[in-house]
Design an enzyme around this catalytic site. Structure first.
Site, PDB file in Angstrom:
ATOM      1  N   ASP A 155     -13.501  -9.650  -5.049  1.00  0.00           N
ATOM      2  CA  ASP A 155     -12.908 -10.903  -4.578  1.00  0.00           C
ATOM      3  C   ASP A 155     -13.858 -11.509  -3.539  1.00  0.00           C
ATOM      4  O   ASP A 155     -14.979 -11.023  -3.342  1.00  0.00           O
ATOM      5  CB  ASP A 155     -11.498 -10.657  -4.005  1.00  0.00           C
ATOM      6  CG  ASP A 155     -11.530  -9.857  -2.708  1.00  0.00           C
ATOM      7  OD1 ASP A 155     -12.605  -9.317  -2.365  1.00  0.00           O
ATOM      8  OD2 ASP A 155     -10.491  -9.783  -2.037  1.00  0.00           O
ATOM      9  N   LEU A 189       4.736 -20.881   0.017  1.00  0.00           N
ATOM     10  CA  LEU A 189       3.492 -20.113  -0.168  1.00  0.00           C
ATOM     11  C   LEU A 189       2.385 -20.967  -0.784  1.00  0.00           C
ATOM     12  O   LEU A 189       1.212 -20.603  -0.736  1.00  0.00           O
ATOM     13  CB  LEU A 189       3.743 -18.907  -1.084  1.00  0.00           C
ATOM     14  CG  LEU A 189       4.307 -17.658  -0.410  1.00  0.00           C
ATOM     15  CD1 LEU A 189       4.710 -16.644  -1.459  1.00  0.00           C
ATOM     16  CD2 LEU A 189       3.308 -17.047   0.547  1.00  0.00           C
ATOM     17  N   CYS A 200     -20.543  -5.731  13.214  1.00  0.00           N
ATOM     18  CA  CYS A 200     -21.448  -4.740  12.610  1.00  0.00           C
ATOM     19  C   CYS A 200     -21.453  -3.407  13.369  1.00  0.00           C
ATOM     20  O   CYS A 200     -21.693  -2.360  12.759  1.00  0.00           O
ATOM     21  CB  CYS A 200     -22.859  -5.312  12.527  1.00  0.00           C
ATOM     22  SG  CYS A 200     -22.911  -6.828  11.560  1.00  0.00           S
ATOM     23  N   ARG A 204       0.822  -1.210   0.000  1.00  0.00           N
ATOM     24  CA  ARG A 204       0.000   0.000   0.000  1.00  0.00           C
ATOM     25  C   ARG A 204       0.854   1.258   0.000  1.00  0.00           C
ATOM     26  O   ARG A 204       0.331   2.359   0.065  1.00  0.00           O
ATOM     27  CB  ARG A 204      -0.926  -0.008   1.221  1.00  0.00           C
ATOM     28  CG  ARG A 204      -2.006  -1.047   1.083  1.00  0.00           C
ATOM     29  CD  ARG A 204      -3.100  -0.857   2.078  1.00  0.00           C
ATOM     30  NE  ARG A 204      -4.149  -1.828   1.833  1.00  0.00           N
ATOM     31  CZ  ARG A 204      -4.924  -2.355   2.751  1.00  0.00           C
ATOM     32  NH1 ARG A 204      -4.772  -1.984   4.012  1.00  0.00           N
ATOM     33  NH2 ARG A 204      -5.848  -3.230   2.443  1.00  0.00           N
ATOM     34  N   CYS A 230     -19.047  -1.093  11.773  1.00  0.00           N
ATOM     35  CA  CYS A 230     -19.072  -1.053  10.307  1.00  0.00           C
ATOM     36  C   CYS A 230     -19.569   0.297   9.768  1.00  0.00           C
ATOM     37  O   CYS A 230     -20.637   0.776  10.156  1.00  0.00           O
ATOM     38  CB  CYS A 230     -19.966  -2.173   9.798  1.00  0.00           C
ATOM     39  SG  CYS A 230     -20.087  -2.185   8.006  1.00  0.00           S
ATOM     40  N   TYR A 282       0.348 -23.258  -3.894  1.00  0.00           N
ATOM     41  CA  TYR A 282      -0.273 -22.901  -5.175  1.00  0.00           C
ATOM     42  C   TYR A 282       0.788 -22.379  -6.161  1.00  0.00           C
ATOM     43  O   TYR A 282       0.778 -21.236  -6.583  1.00  0.00           O
ATOM     44  CB  TYR A 282      -1.372 -21.852  -4.973  1.00  0.00           C
ATOM     45  CG  TYR A 282      -2.480 -22.332  -4.076  1.00  0.00           C
ATOM     46  CD1 TYR A 282      -3.483 -23.158  -4.560  1.00  0.00           C
ATOM     47  CD2 TYR A 282      -2.496 -21.973  -2.740  1.00  0.00           C
ATOM     48  CE1 TYR A 282      -4.490 -23.624  -3.723  1.00  0.00           C
ATOM     49  CE2 TYR A 282      -3.506 -22.436  -1.893  1.00  0.00           C
ATOM     50  CZ  TYR A 282      -4.491 -23.259  -2.396  1.00  0.00           C
ATOM     51  OH  TYR A 282      -5.471 -23.716  -1.573  1.00  0.00           O
ATOM     52  N   CYS A 303     -16.281  -7.117   8.267  1.00  0.00           N
ATOM     53  CA  CYS A 303     -17.374  -7.972   7.793  1.00  0.00           C
ATOM     54  C   CYS A 303     -16.844  -9.399   7.635  1.00  0.00           C
ATOM     55  O   CYS A 303     -16.722  -9.923   6.536  1.00  0.00           O
ATOM     56  CB  CYS A 303     -17.913  -7.428   6.472  1.00  0.00           C
ATOM     57  SG  CYS A 303     -19.485  -8.164   6.016  1.00  0.00           S
ATOM     58  N   TYR A 352     -10.281 -10.206 -11.823  1.00  0.00           N
ATOM     59  CA  TYR A 352     -10.072  -9.538 -10.535  1.00  0.00           C
ATOM     60  C   TYR A 352      -8.688  -8.872 -10.469  1.00  0.00           C
ATOM     61  O   TYR A 352      -8.565  -7.690 -10.134  1.00  0.00           O
ATOM     62  CB  TYR A 352     -10.233 -10.551  -9.382  1.00  0.00           C
ATOM     63  CG  TYR A 352      -9.662 -10.011  -8.114  1.00  0.00           C
ATOM     64  CD1 TYR A 352     -10.379  -9.084  -7.360  1.00  0.00           C
ATOM     65  CD2 TYR A 352      -8.372 -10.349  -7.706  1.00  0.00           C
ATOM     66  CE1 TYR A 352      -9.844  -8.522  -6.227  1.00  0.00           C
ATOM     67  CE2 TYR A 352      -7.828  -9.794  -6.577  1.00  0.00           C
ATOM     68  CZ  TYR A 352      -8.561  -8.887  -5.834  1.00  0.00           C
ATOM     69  OH  TYR A 352      -8.021  -8.320  -4.730  1.00  0.00           O
ATOM     70  N   GLU A 381      -0.984  -8.905  -5.405  1.00  0.00           N
ATOM     71  CA  GLU A 381      -2.308  -9.486  -5.674  1.00  0.00           C
ATOM     72  C   GLU A 381      -2.206 -10.987  -5.952  1.00  0.00           C
ATOM     73  O   GLU A 381      -3.061 -11.756  -5.532  1.00  0.00           O
ATOM     74  CB  GLU A 381      -2.976  -8.774  -6.863  1.00  0.00           C
ATOM     75  CG  GLU A 381      -3.429  -7.354  -6.557  1.00  0.00           C
ATOM     76  CD  GLU A 381      -4.486  -7.293  -5.461  1.00  0.00           C
ATOM     77  OE1 GLU A 381      -5.167  -8.295  -5.218  1.00  0.00           O
ATOM     78  OE2 GLU A 381      -4.604  -6.237  -4.822  1.00  0.00           O
TER      79      GLU A 381
END
Ligand code: SF4
Length: 432
Positions: free
Chosen positions: A145, A87, A203, A32, A206, A89, A196, A127, A44
């Site tokens: 996602d 990691l 909630c 970020r 939120c 996959y 969430c 995505y 990503e």
């Protein structure tokens, strides 16, 4: 009664609330701090199917090793897999590497500039393309996602039964902020990841509660049941044969490469697989989960000469020094087993296995504590490495005899005692 999202004013309120919440509560994550499309792309891909906590450090290491798309494209696939090791996959890493080569081969020297162009790269789906384009290029396109889907379903009051895919895309597209699409998309993902939650959503905290029709868990399809499976692997070790550091007897392990023809983890290195699962008295038992299979992995010490009778005939085998395994693309399970082997033996390549270093420090600490309490130490074969009086370099390891000889003739700089190194090992040299 939840406010309906049926006019522009309400949509603008949702955007403003969410972005305001995001500016105050966003986690400080390394990806970020940049808008470099290559860096966003790597993050990503890594974040697919993998928790943020696992990815953070691996992402930093990966970006240090491959800071640009050119750096990634220029190395052989095995090097990328080695960096990806643990990691899981691995197809993601293969596709990332292939796509980096495609970018470089296109000769533009930079990443494609729109979501549509990004989608032409291997392994980049709807995505990922939308995430890169919105975050790096401010393209007003929504990302959906798993986390965002959950938030939207709950806000709209829909079950998660797969019937709402088109409606979800429409709603996401309507909500995304055209002025700050990257922040908006990340805010939605952040809300799904931290507020969430799948179970017990928070909630009361939120920012969208006023607009949410569900305010709680929504109906989801039952999860696939996980199954247990027992497997056995051979741990074949021998003393170090040659090369730098052989005098320290670091040891070697026999590894086997999975054939390129298998569908699961082709080309990765692992321990030889045993024909029969050993009973509980093997060297160790490790638990390892892949998707919904919980593996109970029995590891047995096997001598080189008996390996042919006990192990499955597999791919190419190779003896690898324990402190060289970092250069190989290991399966996650092999990495886990070797980290435990190293944390309980005299050889600890801590640069390879950060968890080994932690176990190692814990081991030192327990030895120190035992000595302080007047009890014999549980083991003495691994000792601290940063004691300047003993002249150990940070990455060297000593055998017990070498250590004992050094300890008996040295004084500590701190307290000038001959025998304090046990205590100072924990207190002053970073082992606690
Ligand atoms: S109010 Fe609750 S259920 Fe609705 S979006 Fe917020 S956290 Fe999720």
């Amino acid at each position: 009664m939840a406010k309906r999202l049926d006019n522009k004013e309400r949509v603008a309120q949702v955007r403003a609330r969410l972005l305001e919440w995001y500016s105050r509560h966003r986690r400080d994550l390394p990806w970020r701090r940049t808008r470099d499309p290559y860096a966003i792309w790597v993050s990503e891909i890594m974040l697919q199917q993998t928790r943020v906590a696992v990815v953070v450090e691996r992402y930093r290491e990966f970006m240090r090793r491959f800071p640009t798309v050119f750096a990634l494209a220029s190395v052989p696939e095995q090097e990328v897999l080695a960096q990806w090791s643990g990691l899981g996959y691995y197809r993601r890493a293969r596709m990332l590497h292939k796509a980096a080569q495609a970018v470089v081969a296109a000769g533009k020297g930079s990443m494609p500039g729109t979501a549509a162009e990004l989608r032409s790269l291997p392994g980049v789906g709807v995505y990922t393309a939308a995430a890169i384009a919105s975050i790096s290029y401010d393209e007003p396109i929504a990302t959906v996602d798993g986390n965002v889907e959950r938030v939207l379903c709950r806000v709209a009051g829909w079950d998660a039964n797969g019937e709402h895919t088109r409606k979800l895309d429409d709603l996401a597209g309507r909500l995304v902020d055209p002025d700050r699409p990257g922040d908006f998309n990340q805010a939605m993902m952040e809300l799904g990841a931290t507020v969430c939650l799948p179970r017990s959503p928070r909630c009361l905290l939120c920012p969208l509660a006023e607009f949410c029709k569900t305010r709680g868990e929504h109906k989801t399809a039952p999860r696939a049941r996980s199954v247990n499976r027992e497997v056995g692997y051979a741990l074949c070790l021998r003393p170090g044969q040659s090369g730098a550091g052989a005098d320290l007897d670091l040891g070697e392990v026999l590894l086997e490469q999975r054939p390129q023809t298998v569908s699961l983890m082709p080309g990765l290195w692992e321990l030889p697989s045993l024909l029969e699962v050993p009973n509980g008295d093997g060297r160790m038992t490790v638990r390892h989960a892949i998707v919904n299979v919980n593996y109970i992995v029995r590891i047995r010490d096997v001598h080189e000469e008996e390996l042919a009778q006990l192990a499955v005939k597999g791919g190419e085998q190779r003896w690898v020094r324990l402190d060289d395994v970092e250069g190989l693309a290991l399966t996650g399970l092999t990495r886990k087993v070797l980290s435990r082997v190293n944390s309980t033996s005299h050889a600890i390549p801590r640069t390879v296995f950060p968890e080994s270093a932690r176990n190692y420090r814990a081991s030192c600490f327990s030895q120190v504590s035992s000595r302080k309490r007047g009890r014999p130490p549980r083991s003495i074969h691994v000792m601290p490495y940063r004691h300047s009086d003993l002249e150990f370099s940070r990455d060297e390891f000593v055998r017990p005899a070498a250590f004992r000889a050094a300890r008996d003739t040295s004084k500590c700089r701190n307290c000038h005692s001959r025998h304090c190194s046990d205590v100072h090992a924990g207190a002053a040299f970073g082992c606690s």
